[in-house]
Design a protein around this motif. Structure first.
Motif, PDB file in Angstrom:
ATOM      1  N   LEU A  28      -3.796 -25.484   5.464  1.00  0.00           N
ATOM      2  CA  LEU A  28      -4.596 -24.260   5.609  1.00  0.00           C
ATOM      3  C   LEU A  28      -3.706 -23.068   5.950  1.00  0.00           C
ATOM      4  O   LEU A  28      -3.935 -21.956   5.461  1.00  0.00           O
ATOM      5  N   ILE A  29      -2.693 -23.289   6.774  1.00  0.00           N
ATOM      6  CA  ILE A  29      -1.760 -22.200   7.105  1.00  0.00           C
ATOM      7  C   ILE A  29      -1.001 -21.769   5.855  1.00  0.00           C
ATOM      8  O   ILE A  29      -0.845 -20.565   5.592  1.00  0.00           O
ATOM      9  N   ILE A  30      -0.547 -22.736   5.063  1.00  0.00           N
ATOM     10  CA  ILE A  30       0.178 -22.408   3.832  1.00  0.00           C
ATOM     11  C   ILE A  30      -0.713 -21.622   2.882  1.00  0.00           C
ATOM     12  O   ILE A  30      -0.318 -20.593   2.322  1.00  0.00           O
ATOM     13  N   ILE A  31      -1.957 -22.089   2.704  1.00  0.00           N
ATOM     14  CA  ILE A  31      -2.898 -21.392   1.815  1.00  0.00           C
ATOM     15  C   ILE A  31      -3.191 -19.989   2.352  1.00  0.00           C
ATOM     16  O   ILE A  31      -3.277 -19.022   1.589  1.00  0.00           O
ATOM     17  N   GLY A  32      -3.337 -19.853   3.667  1.00  0.00           N
ATOM     18  CA  GLY A  32      -3.596 -18.549   4.268  1.00  0.00           C
ATOM     19  C   GLY A  32      -2.449 -17.576   4.054  1.00  0.00           C
ATOM     20  O   GLY A  32      -2.662 -16.399   3.758  1.00  0.00           O
ATOM     21  N   VAL A  33      -1.220 -18.058   4.181  1.00  0.00           N
ATOM     22  CA  VAL A  33      -0.053 -17.196   3.963  1.00  0.00           C
ATOM     23  C   VAL A  33       0.013 -16.757   2.505  1.00  0.00           C
ATOM     24  O   VAL A  33       0.276 -15.577   2.216  1.00  0.00           O
ATOM     25  N   ILE A  34      -0.253 -17.680   1.591  1.00  0.00           N
ATOM     26  CA  ILE A  34      -0.259 -17.332   0.164  1.00  0.00           C
ATOM     27  C   ILE A  34      -1.331 -16.285  -0.123  1.00  0.00           C
ATOM     28  O   ILE A  34      -1.087 -15.297  -0.825  1.00  0.00           O
ATOM     29  N   ALA A  35      -2.526 -16.471   0.441  1.00  0.00           N
ATOM     30  CA  ALA A  35      -3.611 -15.506   0.240  1.00  0.00           C
ATOM     31  C   ALA A  35      -3.237 -14.144   0.820  1.00  0.00           C
ATOM     32  O   ALA A  35      -3.522 -13.107   0.213  1.00  0.00           O
ATOM     33  N   LEU A  36      -2.588 -14.130   1.978  1.00  0.00           N
ATOM     34  CA  LEU A  36      -2.175 -12.870   2.600  1.00  0.00           C
ATOM     35  C   LEU A  36      -1.169 -12.136   1.721  1.00  0.00           C
ATOM     36  O   LEU A  36      -1.280 -10.921   1.525  1.00  0.00           O
ATOM     37  N   VAL A  37      -0.205 -12.860   1.173  1.00  0.00           N
ATOM     38  CA  VAL A  37       0.784 -12.242   0.288  1.00  0.00           C
ATOM     39  C   VAL A  37       0.096 -11.666  -0.948  1.00  0.00           C
ATOM     40  O   VAL A  37       0.397 -10.540  -1.374  1.00  0.00           O
ATOM     41  N   ILE A  38      -0.854 -12.411  -1.515  1.00  0.00           N
ATOM     42  CA  ILE A  38      -1.573 -11.925  -2.707  1.00  0.00           C
ATOM     43  C   ILE A  38      -2.333 -10.643  -2.382  1.00  0.00           C
ATOM     44  O   ILE A  38      -2.305  -9.679  -3.155  1.00  0.00           O
ATOM     45  N   VAL A  39      -3.000 -10.613  -1.234  1.00  0.00           N
ATOM     46  CA  VAL A  39      -3.771  -9.425  -0.849  1.00  0.00           C
ATOM     47  C   VAL A  39      -2.841  -8.227  -0.643  1.00  0.00           C
ATOM     48  O   VAL A  39      -3.153  -7.108  -1.058  1.00  0.00           O
ATOM     49  N   ILE A  40      -1.688  -8.449  -0.011  1.00  0.00           N
ATOM     50  CA  ILE A  40      -0.746  -7.350   0.214  1.00  0.00           C
ATOM     51  C   ILE A  40      -0.231  -6.810  -1.115  1.00  0.00           C
ATOM     52  O   ILE A  40      -0.197  -5.595  -1.341  1.00  0.00           O
ATOM     53  N   VAL A  41       0.165  -7.713  -2.020  1.00  0.00           N
ATOM     54  CA  VAL A  41       0.670  -7.284  -3.326  1.00  0.00           C
ATOM     55  C   VAL A  41      -0.416  -6.536  -4.084  1.00  0.00           C
ATOM     56  O   VAL A  41      -0.169  -5.489  -4.695  1.00  0.00           O
ATOM     57  N   TRP A  42      -1.643  -7.052  -4.053  1.00  0.00           N
ATOM     58  CA  TRP A  42      -2.756  -6.412  -4.752  1.00  0.00           C
ATOM     59  C   TRP A  42      -3.016  -5.017  -4.178  1.00  0.00           C
ATOM     60  O   TRP A  42      -3.252  -4.059  -4.912  1.00  0.00           O
ATOM     61  N   GLY A  43      -2.945  -4.880  -2.847  1.00  0.00           N
ATOM     62  CA  GLY A  43      -3.143  -3.578  -2.219  1.00  0.00           C
ATOM     63  C   GLY A  43      -2.069  -2.584  -2.623  1.00  0.00           C
ATOM     64  O   GLY A  43      -2.363  -1.413  -2.886  1.00  0.00           O
ATOM     65  N   VAL A  44      -0.821  -3.037  -2.694  1.00  0.00           N
ATOM     66  CA  VAL A  44       0.272  -2.145  -3.100  1.00  0.00           C
ATOM     67  C   VAL A  44       0.069  -1.699  -4.546  1.00  0.00           C
ATOM     68  O   VAL A  44       0.215  -0.512  -4.876  1.00  0.00           O
ATOM     69  N   VAL A  45      -0.288  -2.633  -5.420  1.00  0.00           N
ATOM     70  CA  VAL A  45      -0.500  -2.298  -6.836  1.00  0.00           C
ATOM     71  C   VAL A  45      -1.649  -1.308  -6.981  1.00  0.00           C
ATOM     72  O   VAL A  45      -1.538  -0.307  -7.690  1.00  0.00           O
ATOM     73  N   LYS A  46      -2.758  -1.560  -6.291  1.00  0.00           N
ATOM     74  CA  LYS A  46      -3.906  -0.649  -6.376  1.00  0.00           C
ATOM     75  C   LYS A  46      -3.556   0.718  -5.790  1.00  0.00           C
ATOM     76  O   LYS A  46      -3.987   1.752  -6.292  1.00  0.00           O
ATOM     77  N   GLY A  47      -2.776   0.720  -4.708  1.00  0.00           N
ATOM     78  CA  GLY A  47      -2.370   1.991  -4.108  1.00  0.00           C
ATOM     79  C   GLY A  47      -1.503   2.804  -5.047  1.00  0.00           C
ATOM     80  O   GLY A  47      -1.687   4.023  -5.173  1.00  0.00           O
ATOM     81  N   ARG A  48      -0.580   2.158  -5.729  1.00  0.00           N
ATOM     82  CA  ARG A  48       0.274   2.880  -6.692  1.00  0.00           C
ATOM     83  C   ARG A  48      -0.559   3.408  -7.857  1.00  0.00           C
ATOM     84  O   ARG A  48      -0.322   4.515  -8.333  1.00  0.00           O
ATOM     85  N   GLN A  49      -1.526   2.611  -8.314  1.00  0.00           N
ATOM     86  CA  GLN A  49      -2.386   3.069  -9.408  1.00  0.00           C
ATOM     87  C   GLN A  49      -3.185   4.292  -8.982  1.00  0.00           C
ATOM     88  O   GLN A  49      -3.356   5.240  -9.749  1.00  0.00           O
TER      89      GLN A  49
END
Length: 58
Positions: A28-49
């Motif tokens: 669950l910790i591994i999955i949570g870290v992966i989800a957190l990284v995905i959300v951060i990357v998605w936020g950066v991409v949306k912010g740049r757009q």
């Protein structure tokens, strides 16, 4: 003798359950870290757009 077998069985069962729970928590910790990284990357991409989209309006 019978009581000793029961105690050993219960302790073994608790250890097995504890191992499974700790393994599940690790996954669950591994999955949570992966989800957190995905959300951060998605936020950066949306912010740049959004920034690029605002620049085109001006």
């Amino acid at each position: 003798m019978r009581a000793l077998l029961w105690v050993i069985g219960v302790v073994a069962g608790v250890l097995i359950l504890l191992g499974l729970i700790l393994e599940a928590v690790r996954w669950l910790i591994i999955i949570g870290v992966i989800a957190l990284v995905i959300v951060i990357v998605w936020g950066v991409v949306k912010g740049r757009q959004a920034v690029q989209h605002q620049g085109r309006r001006r």
